[in-house]
Design a protein around this motif. Structure first.
Motif, mmCIF file in Angstrom:
data_model
loop_
_atom_site.group_PDB
_atom_site.id
_atom_site.type_symbol
_atom_site.label_atom_id
_atom_site.label_comp_id
_atom_site.label_asym_id
_atom_site.label_seq_id
_atom_site.Cartn_x
_atom_site.Cartn_y
_atom_site.Cartn_z
ATOM 1 N N SER A 136 -47.686 11.265 -18.138
ATOM 2 C CA SER A 136 -46.661 10.419 -18.729
ATOM 3 C C SER A 136 -46.110 11.072 -19.993
ATOM 4 O O SER A 136 -46.631 10.881 -21.090
ATOM 5 C CB SER A 136 -47.208 9.025 -19.055
ATOM 6 O OG SER A 136 -46.171 8.210 -19.572
ATOM 7 N N SER A 138 -43.205 10.340 -21.142
ATOM 8 C CA SER A 138 -42.611 9.225 -21.886
ATOM 9 C C SER A 138 -43.668 8.526 -22.727
ATOM 10 O O SER A 138 -43.409 8.142 -23.881
ATOM 11 C CB SER A 138 -41.955 8.235 -20.924
ATOM 12 O OG SER A 138 -42.896 7.697 -20.006
ATOM 13 N N ASN A 142 -43.545 8.041 -26.767
ATOM 14 C CA ASN A 142 -43.659 6.710 -27.358
ATOM 15 C C ASN A 142 -44.875 6.588 -28.263
ATOM 16 O O ASN A 142 -44.842 5.866 -29.267
ATOM 17 C CB ASN A 142 -43.720 5.649 -26.257
ATOM 18 C CG ASN A 142 -42.399 5.488 -25.525
ATOM 19 O OD1 ASN A 142 -41.336 5.777 -26.073
ATOM 20 N ND2 ASN A 142 -42.448 5.042 -24.285
ATOM 21 N N GLU A 172 -42.560 4.575 -18.368
ATOM 22 C CA GLU A 172 -41.115 4.443 -18.246
ATOM 23 C C GLU A 172 -40.476 5.802 -18.002
ATOM 24 O O GLU A 172 -41.092 6.847 -18.251
ATOM 25 C CB GLU A 172 -40.532 3.803 -19.505
ATOM 26 C CG GLU A 172 -40.529 4.693 -20.730
ATOM 27 C CD GLU A 172 -39.859 4.025 -21.923
ATOM 28 O OE1 GLU A 172 -39.458 2.851 -21.818
ATOM 29 O OE2 GLU A 172 -39.718 4.685 -22.963
ATOM 30 N N LEU A 176 -35.522 7.652 -21.137
ATOM 31 C CA LEU A 176 -35.430 6.493 -22.029
ATOM 32 C C LEU A 176 -36.202 6.742 -23.321
ATOM 33 O O LEU A 176 -35.714 6.450 -24.419
ATOM 34 C CB LEU A 176 -35.968 5.235 -21.328
ATOM 35 C CG LEU A 176 -35.199 4.749 -20.103
ATOM 36 C CD1 LEU A 176 -35.832 3.477 -19.556
ATOM 37 C CD2 LEU A 176 -33.733 4.507 -20.438
ATOM 38 N N GLU A 272 -41.796 10.668 -10.474
ATOM 39 C CA GLU A 272 -42.034 9.317 -9.968
ATOM 40 C C GLU A 272 -41.836 9.261 -8.453
ATOM 41 O O GLU A 272 -42.586 8.579 -7.743
ATOM 42 C CB GLU A 272 -41.089 8.333 -10.667
ATOM 43 C CG GLU A 272 -41.408 8.058 -12.127
ATOM 44 C CD GLU A 272 -40.823 9.061 -13.105
ATOM 45 O OE1 GLU A 272 -40.816 8.771 -14.309
ATOM 46 O OE2 GLU A 272 -40.357 10.137 -12.659
#
Length: 281
Positions: A136, A138, A142, A172, A176, A272
């Protein structure tokens, strides 16, 4: 942009005229609000975010650790450090895998000379190696963002340095997280690791460098340094670290952003999709 120039060329250019030389002018990120007036001024707040997913074998994890430690101890890094207006940086190092799996190996520490650089390198090397499931990017971005607000430093730049050997397949969409970070004035650079042939079992992809360029990195002067052979692993890490401390972009724009097609060359949801095709969820 991708970059293939040797570390010697970088250091020579940075050192030749303070921070000028043959490198492009620095690209400053947008001003970052809510700074602590009492914070110590540094040239860059640098987050090193390192992939420890199962697609990384133990040897790669060890070489990656050694690469960062050797880079911090190198004369190239120290020369570049001292060309900055403050002559010091703040750095933290964490490992990541799934969206909910991040572990800080090195809390924020100041590097202002050989002794502090060696202490940081030693702490990184002394931590036990680990591996975990999923990838991940993302989640790593984050997780990194609040770290900037939790330190005692005031950097001229804020940079997230992400290394990994596969696309985002958990959490996500990576775009983004990237766009939210860039909007807050943070620059994201990438170190895609492509030393093995893509494998269905580890859900690797071809053209991971394109994926990092189009889907992961962002912000003024952001760049990718690609590793395609094990014997270049440590040099690539040292090159990228020197560039980030110098606040410089590569001298040759291999893939200018303005010239890219609007559609990414590699789907930003490829990881994904591979996971969905394989596991049905």
């Amino acid at each position: 942009m991708r970059w293939w120039v040797s570390i010697g060329a970088v250091v020579a250019a940075v050192s030749a005229a303070g921070m000028v030389g043959g490198l492009a002018a620095p690209n400053r990120a947008a001003p970052i609000a809510d700074r602590n007036d009492d914070a110590m001024a540094v040239d860059v707040e640098l987050v090193l975010a390192v992939d420890v997913s199962y697609s990384m074998d133990v040897d790669e994890l060890a070489v990656q650790r050694e690469g960062y430690a050797e880079a911090l101890r190198s004369s190239d890094f120290m020369k570049t450090l001292k060309t900055g207006p403050n002559g010091r940086i703040a750095v933290t190092y964490f490992e990541w895998a799934a969206a909910s799996d991040q572990k800080i190996i090195l809390p924020w520490q100041l590097i202002d000379g050989p002794e502090s650089a060696d202490a940081v390198a030693t702490e990184i090397m002394n931590a036990p190696l680990r591996r975990a499931s999923r990838t991940s990017i993302s989640g790593a971005i984050n997780f990194a963002m609040p770290l900037f607000e939790q330190n005692a430093y005031h950097g001229l730049r804020r940079v997230i340095d992400i290394s990994g050997d596969g696309p985002n397949n958990n959490g996500e969409p990576v775009t983004l997280a990237r766009d939210a970070a860039v909007e807050k004035g943070v620059v994201i650079n990438g170190l895609p690791i492509m030393v093995k042939e893509p494998s269905y079992s580890t859900m690797d992809i071809e053209n991971l460098d394109y994926y990092y360029e189009d889907c992961v990195i962002g912000g003024p002067g952001s760049f990718v340094v690609t590793i395609k052979s094990r014997d270049k692993f440590k040099e690539a890490i040292r090159t990228k670290l020197v560039m980030e401390v110098a606040g410089r972009t590569p001298p040759h724009r291999i893939v200018p952003v303005a010239d890219r097609a609007q559609t990414p060359r590699v789907s930003c949801l490829v990881g994904e999709k591979i996971w969905q095709d394989r596991w049905g969820r």
